[in-house]
Design a protein around this motif. Structure first.
Motif, mmCIF file in Angstrom:
data_model
loop_
_atom_site.group_PDB
_atom_site.id
_atom_site.type_symbol
_atom_site.label_atom_id
_atom_site.label_comp_id
_atom_site.label_asym_id
_atom_site.label_seq_id
_atom_site.Cartn_x
_atom_site.Cartn_y
_atom_site.Cartn_z
ATOM 1 N N TRP A 66 33.086 47.982 42.949
ATOM 2 C CA TRP A 66 32.963 48.558 41.604
ATOM 3 C C TRP A 66 33.830 49.789 41.350
ATOM 4 O O TRP A 66 34.259 50.007 40.215
ATOM 5 C CB TRP A 66 31.496 48.933 41.344
ATOM 6 N N ALA A 67 34.093 50.601 42.336
ATOM 7 C CA ALA A 67 34.755 51.884 42.072
ATOM 8 C C ALA A 67 36.218 51.891 42.464
ATOM 9 O O ALA A 67 37.080 52.345 41.699
ATOM 10 C CB ALA A 67 34.010 53.004 42.800
ATOM 11 N N ASN A 68 36.526 51.407 43.642
ATOM 12 C CA ASN A 68 37.896 51.452 44.170
ATOM 13 C C ASN A 68 38.468 50.037 44.212
ATOM 14 O O ASN A 68 38.864 49.545 45.265
ATOM 15 C CB ASN A 68 37.883 52.087 45.562
ATOM 16 N N VAL A 69 38.527 49.393 43.057
ATOM 17 C CA VAL A 69 38.895 47.977 43.012
ATOM 18 C C VAL A 69 40.404 47.803 43.143
ATOM 19 O O VAL A 69 41.183 48.695 42.799
ATOM 20 C CB VAL A 69 38.409 47.317 41.703
ATOM 21 N N PRO A 70 40.865 46.651 43.643
ATOM 22 C CA PRO A 70 42.300 46.363 43.708
ATOM 23 C C PRO A 70 42.903 46.321 42.298
ATOM 24 O O PRO A 70 42.178 46.066 41.317
ATOM 25 C CB PRO A 70 42.364 44.981 44.367
ATOM 26 N N PRO A 71 44.200 46.544 42.167
ATOM 27 C CA PRO A 71 44.832 46.575 40.837
ATOM 28 C C PRO A 71 44.584 45.318 40.012
ATOM 29 O O PRO A 71 44.363 45.396 38.790
ATOM 30 C CB PRO A 71 46.323 46.736 41.167
ATOM 31 N N GLU A 72 44.572 44.145 40.660
ATOM 32 C CA GLU A 72 44.398 42.904 39.905
ATOM 33 C C GLU A 72 42.966 42.726 39.388
ATOM 34 O O GLU A 72 42.709 41.823 38.575
ATOM 35 C CB GLU A 72 44.768 41.699 40.769
ATOM 36 N N CYS A 73 42.057 43.601 39.838
ATOM 37 C CA CYS A 73 40.656 43.491 39.421
ATOM 38 C C CYS A 73 40.247 44.561 38.410
ATOM 39 O O CYS A 73 39.100 44.559 37.949
ATOM 40 C CB CYS A 73 39.741 43.587 40.636
ATOM 41 N N VAL A 74 41.162 45.461 38.064
ATOM 42 C CA VAL A 74 40.805 46.579 37.181
ATOM 43 C C VAL A 74 40.366 46.079 35.809
ATOM 44 O O VAL A 74 39.352 46.536 35.258
ATOM 45 C CB VAL A 74 41.979 47.565 37.053
ATOM 46 N N GLU A 75 41.106 45.142 35.238
ATOM 47 C CA GLU A 75 40.781 44.677 33.886
ATOM 48 C C GLU A 75 39.396 44.032 33.828
ATOM 49 O O GLU A 75 38.590 44.334 32.945
ATOM 50 C CB GLU A 75 41.832 43.694 33.392
ATOM 51 N N VAL A 76 39.100 43.136 34.778
ATOM 52 C CA VAL A 76 37.798 42.476 34.748
ATOM 53 C C VAL A 76 36.686 43.475 35.068
ATOM 54 O O VAL A 76 35.574 43.383 34.525
ATOM 55 C CB VAL A 76 37.779 41.266 35.702
ATOM 56 N N ARG A 77 36.955 44.465 35.934
ATOM 57 C CA ARG A 77 35.957 45.503 36.203
ATOM 58 C C ARG A 77 35.668 46.307 34.947
ATOM 59 O O ARG A 77 34.511 46.603 34.624
ATOM 60 C CB ARG A 77 36.446 46.416 37.331
ATOM 61 N N ASP A 78 36.724 46.672 34.206
ATOM 62 C CA ASP A 78 36.526 47.453 32.995
ATOM 63 C C ASP A 78 35.719 46.684 31.952
ATOM 64 O O ASP A 78 34.917 47.261 31.213
ATOM 65 C CB ASP A 78 37.876 47.877 32.421
ATOM 66 N N ARG A 79 35.941 45.384 31.872
ATOM 67 C CA ARG A 79 35.139 44.551 30.966
ATOM 68 C C ARG A 79 33.694 44.483 31.447
ATOM 69 O O ARG A 79 32.752 44.526 30.656
ATOM 70 C CB ARG A 79 35.739 43.150 30.872
ATOM 71 N N ALA A 80 33.523 44.382 32.755
ATOM 72 C CA ALA A 80 32.177 44.258 33.305
ATOM 73 C C ALA A 80 31.343 45.518 33.079
ATOM 74 O O ALA A 80 30.158 45.428 32.749
ATOM 75 C CB ALA A 80 32.254 43.937 34.798
ATOM 76 N N VAL A 81 31.942 46.697 33.242
ATOM 77 C CA VAL A 81 31.148 47.920 33.107
ATOM 78 C C VAL A 81 30.649 48.105 31.678
ATOM 79 O O VAL A 81 29.608 48.735 31.454
ATOM 80 C CB VAL A 81 31.929 49.169 33.570
ATOM 81 N N LYS A 82 31.364 47.540 30.708
ATOM 82 C CA LYS A 82 30.918 47.648 29.322
ATOM 83 C C LYS A 82 29.655 46.831 29.057
ATOM 84 O O LYS A 82 28.971 47.046 28.060
ATOM 85 C CB LYS A 82 32.035 47.193 28.377
ATOM 86 N N LEU A 83 29.374 45.899 29.967
ATOM 87 C CA LEU A 83 28.213 45.026 29.781
ATOM 88 C C LEU A 83 27.016 45.431 30.634
ATOM 89 O O LEU A 83 25.946 44.840 30.514
ATOM 90 C CB LEU A 83 28.600 43.579 30.132
ATOM 91 N N LEU A 84 27.185 46.430 31.486
ATOM 92 C CA LEU A 84 26.154 46.742 32.481
ATOM 93 C C LEU A 84 24.802 47.065 31.878
ATOM 94 O O LEU A 84 23.774 46.565 32.337
ATOM 95 C CB LEU A 84 26.615 47.905 33.365
ATOM 96 N N ASN A 85 24.782 47.925 30.879
ATOM 97 C CA ASN A 85 23.510 48.364 30.323
ATOM 98 C C ASN A 85 23.077 47.551 29.109
ATOM 99 O O ASN A 85 22.054 47.837 28.504
ATOM 100 C CB ASN A 85 23.562 49.851 29.935
ATOM 101 N N GLY A 86 23.876 46.561 28.747
ATOM 102 C CA GLY A 86 23.555 45.796 27.554
ATOM 103 C C GLY A 86 22.736 44.555 27.799
ATOM 104 O O GLY A 86 22.270 43.915 26.857
ATOM 105 N N GLY A 87 22.552 44.178 29.069
ATOM 106 C CA GLY A 87 21.846 42.944 29.368
ATOM 107 C C GLY A 87 20.632 43.188 30.242
ATOM 108 O O GLY A 87 20.249 44.318 30.526
ATOM 109 N N ASP A 88 20.044 42.073 30.681
ATOM 110 C CA ASP A 88 18.871 42.171 31.531
ATOM 111 C C ASP A 88 19.278 42.106 32.997
ATOM 112 O O ASP A 88 20.463 42.131 33.346
ATOM 113 C CB ASP A 88 17.862 41.077 31.181
#
Length: 242
Positions: A66-88
């Motif tokens: 989650w924090a020190n992700v590889p460069p190719e994973c930054v975009e999907v990580r950034d999308r994922a963090v926007k959803l963290l508190n919005g779901g169950d």
């Protein structure tokens, strides 16, 4: 060695630990700060000193997701963090699953082996998973350790049901239903892991997504860019055990 063949995922991870590191990553804390906090947070739970100890290696796996992700994973990580508190809790599990697959292709392939064995046999045990992963990744101790980490983590996350025969597991009675947005993140994480070509729908039929149901929509839609509120304390919740 090809970077995409690095095992990496070699420690059992608890959902509460993933929640903690995800919360801090979503709050924008620098990776090293997250690492220091995790090391202290897990000091009463895991032994070892330094980065080479058991706790240090576990912290490395967690921060990489989650924090020190590889460069190719930054975009999907950034999308994922926007959803963290919005779901169950189930959506959050889907996001953890996504990041584990994207960052660690070994996890994605191990989950895929479990999913295929469930389709073929209806049940699965760890030794069957290890045999197939050794065939793919080579017969070396690190592969066996990685398989054990993937297996024990997945069992602990409550996505399999204990079968009548000791040590064997089956699917949950009903698939876990995640939001359409989380399903899209799962699909894109599979692409990054190298286990899927670019899909046109989040409803990809992949064994690596065996715990999760299909979205009720068949088309991709732009993911919400709405910001989320992240508290300073890590979220606390757990999936009900099957």
């Amino acid at each position: 060695m090809n970077q995409r063949r690095v095992i990496g995922f070699d420690r059992e991870l608890k959902l509460a630990w993933l929640d903690a590191v995800a919360s801090r990553a979503a709050a924008g804390e620098p990776p090293e700060q997250v690492r220091v906090w995790l090391d202290d947070h897990l000091s009463d739970l895991l032994g070892g000193t330094g980065r080479g100890g058991h706790r240090g290696k576990t912290v490395t796996v967690l921060t990489r997701i989650w924090a020190n992700v590889p460069p190719e994973c930054v975009e999907v990580r950034d999308r994922a963090v926007k959803l963290l508190n919005g779901g169950d809790a189930t959506d959050r599990l889907g996001l953890h699953w996504s990041m584990a697959m994207a960052v660690y292709p070994f996890f994605a392939e191990g989950a895929g082996v479990i999913g295929r064995l469930l389709v073929l046999q209806g049940e699965v045990d760890r030794q069957a998973v290890v045999r197939r992963m050794l065939e793919s990744w080579g017969d070396r101790p690190a592969v066996s350790r990685g398989c054990r980490a993937v297996w024990t983590s997945i069992i602990g996350w409550g996505v399999l049901t204990e079968a009548a025969r000791r040590g064997r597991y089956t699917r949950l009675d009903s698939p876990l239903n995640v939001s359409h947005e989380v399903r899209a993140v799962l699909a894109d994480a599979l692409v990054i892991s190298g286990n899927l070509t670019r899909p046109s729908s989040p409803n990809v039929d992949s064994p690596a997504l065996f715990p999760f149901g299909r979205s009720d929509r068949s088309q991709y839609v732009p993911m919400s860019g709405a910001s989320i509120v992240v508290t300073s304390s890590p979220p606390r919740r757990s999936l009900p055990r099957p």
